[in-house]
Design an enzyme around this catalytic site. Structure first.
Site, short mmCIF file in Angstrom:
data_model
loop_
_atom_site.label_atom_id
_atom_site.label_comp_id
_atom_site.label_asym_id
_atom_site.label_seq_id
_atom_site.Cartn_x
_atom_site.Cartn_y
_atom_site.Cartn_z
N ARG A 199 13.09 -41.79 -1.16
CA ARG A 199 13.14 -42.13 0.09
C ARG A 199 12.88 -40.82 1.08
NH1 ARG A 199 18.96 -44.96 1.72
NH2 ARG A 199 17.83 -45.13 3.79
N CYS A 255 21.13 -38.74 6.82
CA CYS A 255 20.99 -39.56 5.67
C CYS A 255 20.24 -40.79 6.20
CB CYS A 255 22.47 -39.83 5.25
SG CYS A 255 23.55 -40.68 6.37
#
Length: 281
Positions: free
Chosen positions: A177, A237
């Site tokens: 990611r 995050c």
């Protein structure tokens, strides 16, 4: 109280009238599990369910955004938390969501102390410790929540930091990611990371028994990610949950200028105007 408490220490403390044990389990979108149902089927004796997924500002489009003071006050009082309560947070989630709940308790000045159960419910169960079922309703608590915004970073703060370089940025998402080679779980969200960020997947901080790794191992992980522990760090995050794990690890090592970008990639990645980078750090 330190950031983490061992299963042995919690087992010894059961029965303490000031103790408030809170299940802060949260699952990522699309995970076919029900946090509340799992809690009611098997909980640490005396625990209450936080329902972290709903403890957010409904007027903010970013998921898991911080709630208002009133909403946080109502929730912690419903958990039976008083100003002098000893709060222990645990979870049974792959994303170790108790760290987010611990950070929020501290952020809002709730309770005299709060700690994360090291190893969470998986370690507790693996050791054969007692559990209960059903959900008790605690007597209402008296704690009052007031957020300390100095510990939180906004999108404007992050844009300013891109220009100043004052704080290091550390992303807790997985490498795929972060680099942009793996699609985001939320449809329509861009892939990649905030330019200049470093990457340390939160899962790297845990040992095989689900407990946090030793300080020596943690220090090596942060240093290998390119983080200078003597300088300010902003953790990020997907939506501000696993960033709290990196923050807890940093503070375990004595870092004292650490904050969280609460909107994280859920806010940054949806905004077409924010700069984005792909590839390795």
């Amino acid at each position: 109280m330190s950031i983490f408490i061992s299963t042995d220490a919690l087992a010894s403390a059961l029965g303490d009238t000031r103790l408030r044990i809170v299940d802060a389990t949260l699952f990522l979108p699309g995970t076919p599990r029900d946090a509340r149902a799992e809690f009611e089927a098997g909980l640490i004796p005396g625990a209450a369910f936080l329902d972290l997924d709903t403890l957010a500002d409904p007027n903010d489009p970013a998921p898991h955004s911080l709630p208002t003071d009133d909403a946080m006050t109502q929730r912690v009082q419903a958990l039976g938390i008083d100003a002098d309560s000893r709060i222990i947070l645990y979870d049974n989630s792959p994303i170790r969501s108790a760290a987010r709940a611990w950070w929020m308790m501290r952020l809002y000045g709730v309770g005299a102390s709060a700690a994360i159960l090291d190893g969470g419910l998986p370690k507790w169960l693996a050791e054969g410790r007692a559990t209960a079922s059903g959900a008790a309703t605690p007597a209402p608590g008296t704690a009052t929540a007031r957020i300390d915004r100095a510990q939180v970073r906004s999108k404007a703060d992050m844009l300013a930091n891109l220009a100043s370089g004052e704080s290091q940025m550390l992303d807790a998402r997985g490498a795929g990611r972060f680099t942009g080679t793996e699609a985001e779980p939320r449809p329509g969200m861009a892939s990649g990371h905030i330019p200049g960020s470093r990457n340390l997947p939160y899962s790297a901080l845990f040992a095989a028994d689900n407990s946090m790794k030793s300080p020596e191992e943690l220090r090596a992980l942060y240093e290998s990610a390119g983080i200078d522990l003597s300088r300010p760090v902003i953790t990020t995050c997907g939506s501000g949950v696993t960033a709290a794990i990196l923050l807890a690890g940093l503070e375990t090592l004595g870092a004292n200028d650490v904050s969280i970008y609460d909107g994280s990639w859920a806010e940054w990645g949806f905004d077409p105007a924010t700069p984005k980078a792909t590839g390795a750090a």
